[in-house]
Design an enzyme around this catalytic site. Structure first.
Site, PDB file in Angstrom:
ATOM      1  N   HIS A 187       0.826  -1.202   0.000  1.00 21.15           N
ATOM      2  CA  HIS A 187       0.000   0.000   0.000  1.00 21.15           C
ATOM      3  C   HIS A 187       0.860   1.253   0.000  1.00 21.15           C
ATOM      4  CE1 HIS A 187      -3.337  -2.795   0.978  1.00 21.15           C
ATOM      5  NE2 HIS A 187      -3.901  -2.021   0.090  1.00 21.15           N
ATOM      6  N   ARG A 218     -10.231   4.026  -2.599  1.00 19.36           N
ATOM      7  CA  ARG A 218      -9.757   3.331  -1.387  1.00 19.36           C
ATOM      8  C   ARG A 218      -9.999   4.255  -0.191  1.00 19.36           C
ATOM      9  NH1 ARG A 218      -5.423   1.303  -5.024  1.00 19.36           N
ATOM     10  NH2 ARG A 218      -5.217  -0.944  -4.735  1.00 19.36           N
ATOM     11  N   ARG A 249     -14.913   1.902  -2.046  1.00 13.88           N
ATOM     12  CA  ARG A 249     -14.639   0.617  -1.406  1.00 13.88           C
ATOM     13  C   ARG A 249     -14.697   0.821   0.101  1.00 13.88           C
ATOM     14  NH1 ARG A 249      -9.072  -2.561  -1.911  1.00 13.88           N
ATOM     15  NH2 ARG A 249      -8.343  -0.916  -0.527  1.00 13.88           N
ATOM     16  N   GLU A 295     -11.271 -11.184  -4.840  1.00 11.66           N
ATOM     17  CA  GLU A 295      -9.846 -11.268  -4.526  1.00 11.66           C
ATOM     18  C   GLU A 295      -9.522 -12.486  -3.668  1.00 11.66           C
ATOM     19  OE1 GLU A 295      -8.736  -7.479  -2.820  1.00 11.66           O
ATOM     20  OE2 GLU A 295     -10.514  -7.387  -1.554  1.00 11.66           O
ATOM     21  N   ASN A 320      -4.298  -7.887  -7.047  1.00 11.15           N
ATOM     22  CA  ASN A 320      -3.159  -7.841  -6.106  1.00 11.15           C
ATOM     23  C   ASN A 320      -3.314  -8.926  -5.050  1.00 11.15           C
ATOM     24  OD1 ASN A 320      -2.667  -5.542  -7.515  1.00 11.15           O
ATOM     25  ND2 ASN A 320      -3.266  -4.131  -5.895  1.00 11.15           N
ATOM     26  N   ASP A 321      -4.516  -8.998  -4.502  1.00 16.71           N
ATOM     27  CA  ASP A 321      -4.753 -10.020  -3.480  1.00 16.71           C
ATOM     28  C   ASP A 321      -5.070 -11.378  -4.097  1.00 16.71           C
ATOM     29  OD1 ASP A 321      -4.295  -8.903  -0.937  1.00 16.71           O
ATOM     30  OD2 ASP A 321      -6.064  -7.659  -1.157  1.00 16.71           O
ATOM     31  N   ARG A 354       2.196 -10.770  -1.206  1.00 16.58           N
ATOM     32  CA  ARG A 354       2.433  -9.679  -2.151  1.00 16.58           C
ATOM     33  C   ARG A 354       3.478  -8.695  -1.638  1.00 16.58           C
ATOM     34  NH1 ARG A 354      -3.276  -6.326  -1.868  1.00 16.58           N
ATOM     35  NH2 ARG A 354      -2.126  -4.403  -2.210  1.00 16.58           N
ATOM     36  N   CYS A 384      -9.363  -4.208 -11.009  1.00 16.71           N
ATOM     37  CA  CYS A 384      -8.882  -2.969 -10.386  1.00 16.71           C
ATOM     38  C   CYS A 384      -7.538  -3.142  -9.696  1.00 16.71           C
ATOM     39  CB  CYS A 384      -9.907  -2.408  -9.412  1.00 16.71           C
ATOM     40  SG  CYS A 384     -10.178  -3.481  -7.994  1.00 16.71           S
TER      41      CYS A 384
HETATM   42  C1  PEP Z   1      -6.349  -5.711  -4.970  1.00 14.37           C
HETATM   43  O1  PEP Z   1      -6.196  -6.535  -4.067  1.00 14.37           O
HETATM   44  O2  PEP Z   1      -6.065  -5.941  -6.163  1.00 14.37           O
HETATM   45  C2  PEP Z   1      -6.858  -4.358  -4.654  1.00 14.37           C
HETATM   46  C3  PEP Z   1      -7.175  -3.526  -5.608  1.00 14.37           C
HETATM   47  O3  PEP Z   1      -6.962  -4.011  -3.354  1.00 14.37           O
HETATM   48  P1  PEP Z   1      -5.733  -3.535  -2.445  1.00 14.37           P
HETATM   49  O4  PEP Z   1      -4.534  -3.446  -3.342  1.00 14.37           O
HETATM   50  O5  PEP Z   1      -6.109  -2.245  -1.850  1.00 14.37           O
HETATM   51  O6  PEP Z   1      -5.643  -4.651  -1.470  1.00 14.37           O
HETATM   52 MG    MG Z   2      -7.104  -6.150  -2.116  1.00 15.27          MG
END
Ligand code: PEP
Ligand code: MG
Length: 592
Positions: A211, A318, A354, A452, A475-476, A486, A523
């Site tokens: 993040h 976010r 979100r 996710e 990402n998750d 990650r 996303c």
């Molecule tokens: C993701 O997990 O792809 C996502 C967009 O959420 P974050 O990166 O905030 O966990």
């Molecule tokens: Mg995520």
């Protein structure tokens, strides 16, 4: 003399490359945050947190000499201190200083450190850590509490030597144009650092998907992560040149480096100008298929940029980033104002909020949450909201109120099953009822699930009729599907969306959306990598959500694609058995 050369390049992990290091052909870097140039402000981790660091054989002598210089500086410092304070301090205090001076001459420490550098080729700082650990073990075996407490003195001395390893005299602090060199940087401190004049950050740890990385990009703050030897190479006051695109960090750049830097700046400006021409152009493939580009936003500035670049809306707001610097969550009114302004900022295009996904650090509301063994699998996302129902209801009411000013959508993170969405739907309805009772005429906003969690992706047919839209958080999803953290840089190459399992799962989710007429976006950072756009189009994706800084580049790539060709080649893509085959597919698709 040019003391240090490029580092961080051994394994560049530039902020902007979504998939991790590795020599993949798809790693063409992208220019987003551009380069940064400034004087180093080194923030040392506690020596105990130092990761293993080696120096090349050719530099061992120099490293040993560096340690000697630091030791001598620490000794001189103790002498000066003693002279200055003589008379002003109690006898005990002077004895402490003497003890510390003795420790600095102690062969047990000094020879051992020298040996660790010469024999193990450890960096001086890491040698300090190893020797500290060894001596700690000895102290720990002592029964005498007085002797045990001498460990504090040892720590003090080690900290002092470590500081001298990185120190330069007379460095003006707090001036603008600093490059922070640190072990890690937290999302909550980035904005403040920038306000203090930090122009770039180099961190030894971290990952491009953290993040912090996401937020740094939003702030246009160049960040290089995974520059493992940054702390041993850069000293306070050194001039440091950073390239957030390639991960290159140069300490004491020479004339040719600086020329390169200025060329990069010019190239950046040229590229930005070229992309600017696409501002008012549609995101349409060569064969006329319209693709929706939404923006990910972490701030009001992002919303303004999204609007200016012609984003279809905000696909991922976010909300937690708005509350980073605070100890208390804002109340309903304050949240409402923030959300309302975002909605107004998009003038009629939807904003997807979100709901909260993480707890604020240091504020465990319930004791059993304090020490989760595995926070990534713990109380995150929708689980958090359903546990802290009052906090959740407040947020929902604030979002619903904002819906009176323009189209709003609610996106729920970390959904793993249908029941969760049904519960959220019920709470959302209740929030709408409360707001209506207050005399505000609003409709219930569309409700979406982030996909996710692998089980939600596999079982997506159980979700489609419970949601109005879906957004895939790659990402998750990638981290959970591949069991690869990650944020763990050590696993870098394993973290990749270019895994046959990931692509099949994406195809499955996108297909489920198509069949049930449920819009699906991606996303995660995967969507922001223009090089992967042909692949996502081939899988049938029609909506992308990405940080505004990558929007025009993605638009350019999509405008070069032929949708029908890509769709026809999807079968081949899904038959790929490994990453290499996927990369070849991509190279081939891009060449056409
Ligand atoms: C993701 O997990 O792809 C996502 C967009 O959420 P974050 O990166 O905030 O966990
Ligand atoms: Mg995520």
């Amino acid at each position: 003399m040019r003391r240090a050369v490029t580092f961080g390049c051994t394994r560049p992990v530039p902020l902007h490359v979504p998939e991790h290091a590795g020599e993949a052909c798809i790693r063409r870097p992208r220019r987003l945050a551009g380069p940064g140039l400034g004087r180093a402000r080194v923030r040392l981790p506690h020596v105990l947190e130092m990761a293993e660091q080696h120096v090349p054989a050719a530099k061992v002598e120099a490293e040993a000499a560096r340690l000697q210089v630091a030791l001598e500086a620490a000794r001189a410092e103790m002498r000066t201190l003693r002279e200055k304070l003589q008379g002003a301090l109690s006898k005990e205090a002077v004895e402490f200083i003497d003890l510390h001076a003795l420790l600095l001459d102690d062969p047990e420490l000094v020879n051992a450190l020298d040996g660790l550098i010469r024999q193990e080729r450890y960096s001086a700082a890491y040698a300090l850590r190893v020797q500290r650990d060894r001596l700690t073990a000895v102290f720990d075996r002592m029964d005498d509490p007085y002797l045990k407490s001498r460990l504090d003195d040892l720590d003090h001395i080690i900290g002092r030597i470590n500081a001298h390893l990185h120190r330069r005299d007379a460095v003006p602090r707090g001036t603008a144009g600093e490059v922070l060199v640190c072990d890690n940087v937290a999302p909550s401190e980035l904005a403040q650092l920038q306000a203090q004049g930090v122009v770039a950050v180099v961190s030894a740890g971290g990952s491009p998907l953290s993040h912090s990385a996401i937020l740094a990009r939003s702030l246009h703050l160049p960040l290089v992560v995974g520059a493992a030897d940054a702390l041993s190479r850069a000293n306070d006051g050194d001039v440091v040149m950073v390239d957030g695109e390639t991960g290159e960090v140069v300490v004491d750049p020479d004339a040719s480096d600086l020329r390169r830097y200025h060329q990069r700046e010019l190239q950046d400006a040229r590229e930005r100008r070229d992309l600017e021409r696409l501002r008012s152009k549609p995101t349409r493939t060569r064969d006329g298929v319209d693709i929706a580009l939404y923006a990910n936003a972490e701030s009001h500035e992002d919303v303004a940029r999204a609007h200016a670049l012609g984003a279809a809306g905000v696909g991922l707001f976010r909300t937690e980033f708005l509350f980073l610097q605070r100890s208390e969550l804002p109340d309903e009114d304050e949240q409402f104002h923030i959300y309302r302004d975002a909605v107004l900022g998009m003038s009629g295009r939807p904003v997807t909020f979100r709901t909260l996904t993480r707890r604020r650090q240091g504020r465990p509301h319930r004791p059993y949450l304090e020490n989760e063994d595995n926070p990534a699998l713990g109380v995150r996302g929708v689980r958090l909201s359903l546990l802290y129902d009052r906090v959740f209801d407040t947020q929902l009411r604030a979002i619903v109120r904002a819906a009176a000013y323009g189209p709003v959508r609610v996106l729920v993170p970390m959904v793993s099953c249908r029941e969760e969405i049904l519960l959220v739907r019920r709470r959302l309805r209740r929030a709408v009822a409360v707001v209506r009772r207050r005399g505000v005429a609003v409709e219930a906003p569309p409700l979406g699930a982030m996909i996710e969690v692998p089980a939600a992706a596999i079982g997506v047919y159980g979700l489609v009729d419970a949601v109005d839209f879906m957004s895939v958080g790659t990402n998750d999803l990638v981290q959970y599907l591949l069991a690869v953290d990650r944020n763990n840089d050590a696993l870098g190459d394993l973290y990749s969306p270019l895994h046959p399992g990931v692509l099949r799962l994406l195809a499955h989710v996108i297909g489920a959306g198509e069949q049930s007429d449920t819009p699906v976006a991606v996303c995660g950072e995967m969507a922001s990598d223009a090089r992967l756009a042909p692949l996502l189009l081939a899988l049938g994706l029609r909506e992308f959500s990405l940080h505004p800084s990558g929007l025009l580049e993605l638009r350019r790539t999509i405008r070069e694609c032929r949708h029908r060709d890509l769709r026809e080649r999807a079968d081949k893509l899904l038959r790929a058995r490994d990453r290499g085959a996927i990369e070849r597919w991509l190279a081939d698709a891009t060449a056409r």
